[in-house]
Design a protein around this motif. Structure first.
Motif, PDB file in Angstrom:
ATOM      1  N   ARG A 206       0.763  -1.185  -0.008  1.00 26.73           N
ATOM      2  CA  ARG A 206      -0.011  -0.082  -0.172  1.00 26.73           C
ATOM      3  C   ARG A 206       0.831   1.233   0.098  1.00 26.73           C
ATOM      4  NH1 ARG A 206      -4.230  -2.053   4.515  1.00 26.73           N
ATOM      5  NH2 ARG A 206      -2.666  -3.442   4.817  1.00 26.73           N
ATOM      6  N   VAL A 207       2.171   1.127   0.267  1.00 25.60           N
ATOM      7  CA  VAL A 207       3.027   2.282   0.260  1.00 25.60           C
ATOM      8  C   VAL A 207       3.093   2.908  -1.118  1.00 25.60           C
ATOM      9  CG1 VAL A 207       5.446   2.968   0.250  1.00 25.60           C
ATOM     10  CG2 VAL A 207       4.607   1.606   2.009  1.00 25.60           C
ATOM     11  N   ILE A 208       3.035   1.941  -2.218  1.00 24.11           N
ATOM     12  CA  ILE A 208       2.916   2.309  -3.691  1.00 24.11           C
ATOM     13  C   ILE A 208       1.996   3.026  -4.035  1.00 24.11           C
ATOM     14  CG2 ILE A 208       3.034   1.518  -5.997  1.00 24.11           C
ATOM     15  CD1 ILE A 208       4.806  -0.843  -4.835  1.00 24.11           C
ATOM     16  N   VAL A 209       0.590   2.568  -3.419  1.00 24.31           N
ATOM     17  CA  VAL A 209      -0.731   3.121  -3.751  1.00 24.31           C
ATOM     18  C   VAL A 209      -0.639   4.748  -3.151  1.00 24.31           C
ATOM     19  CG1 VAL A 209      -3.220   2.948  -3.361  1.00 24.31           C
ATOM     20  CG2 VAL A 209      -1.626   0.937  -3.973  1.00 24.31           C
ATOM     21  N   SER A 210      -0.355   4.620  -1.806  1.00 27.45           N
ATOM     22  CA  SER A 210      -0.270   5.795  -0.883  1.00 27.45           C
ATOM     23  C   SER A 210       0.693   6.939  -1.509  1.00 27.45           C
ATOM     24  CB  SER A 210       0.215   5.846   0.414  1.00 27.45           C
ATOM     25  OG  SER A 210       1.533   5.567   0.584  1.00 27.45           O
ATOM     26  N   THR A 211       1.766   6.666  -2.203  1.00 28.57           N
ATOM     27  CA  THR A 211       2.690   7.362  -2.905  1.00 28.57           C
ATOM     28  C   THR A 211       2.131   7.857  -4.216  1.00 28.57           C
ATOM     29  OG1 THR A 211       4.607   6.378  -2.125  1.00 28.57           O
ATOM     30  CG2 THR A 211       4.945   7.516  -4.173  1.00 28.57           C
ATOM     31  N   ASN A 212       1.528   7.206  -4.950  1.00 25.85           N
ATOM     32  CA  ASN A 212       0.855   7.642  -6.219  1.00 25.85           C
ATOM     33  C   ASN A 212      -0.424   8.469  -5.859  1.00 25.85           C
ATOM     34  OD1 ASN A 212       2.373   5.909  -7.815  1.00 25.85           O
ATOM     35  ND2 ASN A 212       1.239   4.210  -7.768  1.00 25.85           N
ATOM     36  N   LYS A 213      -1.094   8.235  -4.763  1.00 25.42           N
ATOM     37  CA  LYS A 213      -2.139   9.332  -4.475  1.00 25.42           C
ATOM     38  C   LYS A 213      -1.840  10.393  -3.846  1.00 25.42           C
ATOM     39  CE  LYS A 213      -5.841   5.907  -4.111  1.00 25.42           C
ATOM     40  NZ  LYS A 213      -6.751   5.235  -3.577  1.00 25.42           N
ATOM     41  N   GLY A 214      -0.418  10.499  -3.107  1.00 23.98           N
ATOM     42  CA  GLY A 214      -0.279  11.466  -2.419  1.00 23.98           C
ATOM     43  C   GLY A 214      -0.794  11.764  -1.048  1.00 23.98           C
ATOM     44  N   GLU A 215      -1.246  10.293  -0.677  1.00 24.10           N
ATOM     45  CA  GLU A 215      -1.767  10.390   0.712  1.00 24.10           C
ATOM     46  C   GLU A 215      -1.029   9.385   1.676  1.00 24.10           C
ATOM     47  OE1 GLU A 215      -5.548   9.052   0.032  1.00 24.10           O
ATOM     48  OE2 GLU A 215      -6.159  10.856  -1.086  1.00 24.10           O
ATOM     49  N   PRO A 216      -0.122   9.934   2.636  1.00 24.58           N
ATOM     50  CA  PRO A 216       0.625   9.116   3.441  1.00 24.58           C
ATOM     51  C   PRO A 216      -0.130   7.980   4.036  1.00 24.58           C
ATOM     52  CG  PRO A 216       1.532  11.357   3.582  1.00 24.58           C
ATOM     53  CD  PRO A 216       0.131  11.405   2.927  1.00 24.58           C
ATOM     54  N   LEU A 217       0.313   6.871   4.406  1.00 24.06           N
ATOM     55  CA  LEU A 217      -0.045   5.904   4.903  1.00 24.06           C
ATOM     56  C   LEU A 217      -0.954   6.008   6.308  1.00 24.06           C
ATOM     57  CD1 LEU A 217       2.145   2.839   4.456  1.00 24.06           C
ATOM     58  CD2 LEU A 217       0.064   3.096   3.418  1.00 24.06           C
ATOM     59  N   VAL A 218      -0.408   7.055   7.120  1.00 24.70           N
ATOM     60  CA  VAL A 218      -0.758   7.466   8.520  1.00 24.70           C
ATOM     61  C   VAL A 218      -2.421   8.035   8.443  1.00 24.70           C
ATOM     62  CG1 VAL A 218       1.148   7.543   9.540  1.00 24.70           C
ATOM     63  CG2 VAL A 218       0.270   9.508   8.667  1.00 24.70           C
ATOM     64  N   LEU A 219      -2.679   8.417   7.037  1.00 29.79           N
ATOM     65  CA  LEU A 219      -4.146   9.284   6.968  1.00 29.79           C
ATOM     66  C   LEU A 219      -5.130   8.223   6.694  1.00 29.79           C
ATOM     67  CD1 LEU A 219      -3.064  12.026   4.720  1.00 29.79           C
ATOM     68  CD2 LEU A 219      -3.995  12.113   6.865  1.00 29.79           C
ATOM     69  N   ALA A 220      -4.741   6.732   6.223  1.00 31.60           N
ATOM     70  CA  ALA A 220      -5.786   5.742   6.111  1.00 31.60           C
ATOM     71  C   ALA A 220      -6.863   5.676   6.926  1.00 31.60           C
ATOM     72  CB  ALA A 220      -5.054   4.569   5.567  1.00 31.60           C
ATOM     73  N   GLU A 221      -8.043   5.592   6.571  1.00 31.97           N
ATOM     74  CA  GLU A 221      -9.283   5.472   7.613  1.00 31.97           C
ATOM     75  C   GLU A 221      -8.946   4.007   8.296  1.00 31.97           C
ATOM     76  OE1 GLU A 221     -13.192   6.048   5.879  1.00 31.97           O
ATOM     77  OE2 GLU A 221     -12.582   8.009   5.195  1.00 31.97           O
ATOM     78  N   THR A 222      -8.686   3.128   7.582  1.00 28.80           N
ATOM     79  CA  THR A 222      -8.155   1.551   7.816  1.00 28.80           C
ATOM     80  C   THR A 222      -6.685   1.566   7.920  1.00 28.80           C
ATOM     81  OG1 THR A 222     -10.470   0.789   6.873  1.00 28.80           O
ATOM     82  CG2 THR A 222      -8.788  -0.842   7.840  1.00 28.80           C
ATOM     83  N   PRO A 223      -6.133   1.789   9.306  1.00 28.89           N
ATOM     84  CA  PRO A 223      -4.865   1.821   9.212  1.00 28.89           C
ATOM     85  C   PRO A 223      -4.160   0.370   8.841  1.00 28.89           C
ATOM     86  CG  PRO A 223      -5.502   2.061  11.278  1.00 28.89           C
ATOM     87  CD  PRO A 223      -6.698   2.192  10.361  1.00 28.89           C
ATOM     88  N   SER A 224      -3.030   0.540   8.021  1.00 27.87           N
ATOM     89  CA  SER A 224      -2.365  -0.905   7.818  1.00 27.87           C
ATOM     90  C   SER A 224      -0.889  -0.952   8.932  1.00 27.87           C
ATOM     91  CB  SER A 224      -1.415  -0.556   6.368  1.00 27.87           C
ATOM     92  OG  SER A 224      -0.494   0.374   6.430  1.00 27.87           O
ATOM     93  N   LEU A 225      -0.662  -2.211   9.127  1.00 26.70           N
ATOM     94  CA  LEU A 225       0.574  -2.244  10.012  1.00 26.70           C
ATOM     95  C   LEU A 225       1.649  -0.946   9.867  1.00 26.70           C
ATOM     96  CD1 LEU A 225       1.235  -5.977  10.180  1.00 26.70           C
ATOM     97  CD2 LEU A 225       0.206  -4.471  12.254  1.00 26.70           C
ATOM     98  N   ALA A 226       2.088  -1.012   8.380  1.00 28.85           N
ATOM     99  CA  ALA A 226       3.003   0.267   8.136  1.00 28.85           C
ATOM    100  C   ALA A 226       2.721   1.546   8.663  1.00 28.85           C
ATOM    101  CB  ALA A 226       3.394   0.192   6.677  1.00 28.85           C
ATOM    102  N   GLY A 227       1.446   1.900   8.264  1.00 27.01           N
ATOM    103  CA  GLY A 227       0.812   3.462   8.770  1.00 27.01           C
ATOM    104  C   GLY A 227       0.885   3.272  10.334  1.00 27.01           C
TER     105      GLY A 227
END
Length: 267
Positions: A206-227
């Protein structure tokens, strides 16, 4: 006093800019005034990861050349007004800025709680610029021998430049590979580098997806382990005691063992 933290590694491609973007957002979410400085002159990417590329008008180089005021070059994050970006110039080389000029820039930003400096790869002029005003460092490495060796070299250079507060982030850890002895463990990396550990970030597509969207992982509504891992690093920077995530690979389930057995027989 502002905390000036350089995010560095030596080797390229280990996740410095991703780390800077996520920590900037995570600290801003906690109400801190944060500025992220892209010190990678000629190859800026921090604006992309923060989703602010369309807002960049002036850069640090124009500020230093007297072509604009510092306030004009600061880009306010669209989600958190207490997070700012000072972008690098894409059309200049890394020697376009000198260490004394970087100190001058940082000294003009003392109203911020955190000044995060995204360091370019390598140990040449760009590295010297990025660490010039830093008082703390976050070393980002992946669990690969080349990345760890470069990180070890950088730690020596930081210490030689009187930056003593150095902490380690192990990025892109794959627990299944560690268990199979195909990847260095966090303990292996710590033993080589001998600096305190502040974060372990698992490998996450999901790092790749977040990079392409310009939305860091820590902003995800459902946080990933990386976020979650990046959020925990921000909390540790704030002085909190936070347990490290349990990233041990789960034992194979019944169906996984059946699939492995079948694939062994078939091939």
């Amino acid at each position: 006093m502002s905390r000036v933290i350089v995010v560095t590694s030596g080797k390229g491609g280990v996740g410095k800019t991703t780390t800077t973007a996520n920590l900037g957002i995570a600290l801003a979410k906690r109400g801190r005034k944060v500025i992220a400085i892209d010190a990678d002159f000629g190859l800026r990417n921090l604006d992309l990861l923060l989703g602010l590329e369309n807002r960049v008008v002036y850069t640090a180089v124009e500020v230093l050349a007297g072509q604009c005021r510092l306030e004009q070059a600061l880009v306010k994050d669209k989600r958190f007004p207490n997070l700012m970006l000072l972008p690098a110039a894409q059309n200049r080389t890394k020697d376009a800025v000198k260490p004394d000029q970087m100190k001058q820039l940082v000294n003009a930003l003392t109203t911020f709680h955190y000044i995060l400096v995204d360091c370019p790869a390598g140990i040449e002029m760009g590295f010297q610029n990025a660490i010039a005003a830093a008082r703390e460092a976050l070393i980002v490495t992946t669990p690969e021998i080349a990345a760890v060796r470069d990180a070890d070299r950088v730690i020596g250079l930081l210490e030689a430049n009187n930056i003593k507060q150095i902490r380690l982030i192990v990025n892109r850890l794959r627990p299944t590979m560690v268990q199979a002895n195909d990847m260095m463990s966090v303990e292996d990396v710590q033993e080589i580098l001998a600096v305190p550990l502040i974060g372990i970030v698992p490998d996450d597509e999901r790092v790749i997806v977040s990079t392409n969207k310009g939305e860091p992982l820590v902003l995800a509504e459902t946080p990933s382990l990386a976020g979650t891992a990046f959020d925990h690093i921000a909390r540790r920077l704030e002085g909190e005691t936070v347990e490290f995530l349990d990233l041990n690979a789960p034992p194979d389930g019944f169906f996984t063992r059946i699939r492995k057995a079948l694939s062994t027989k078939l091939f």
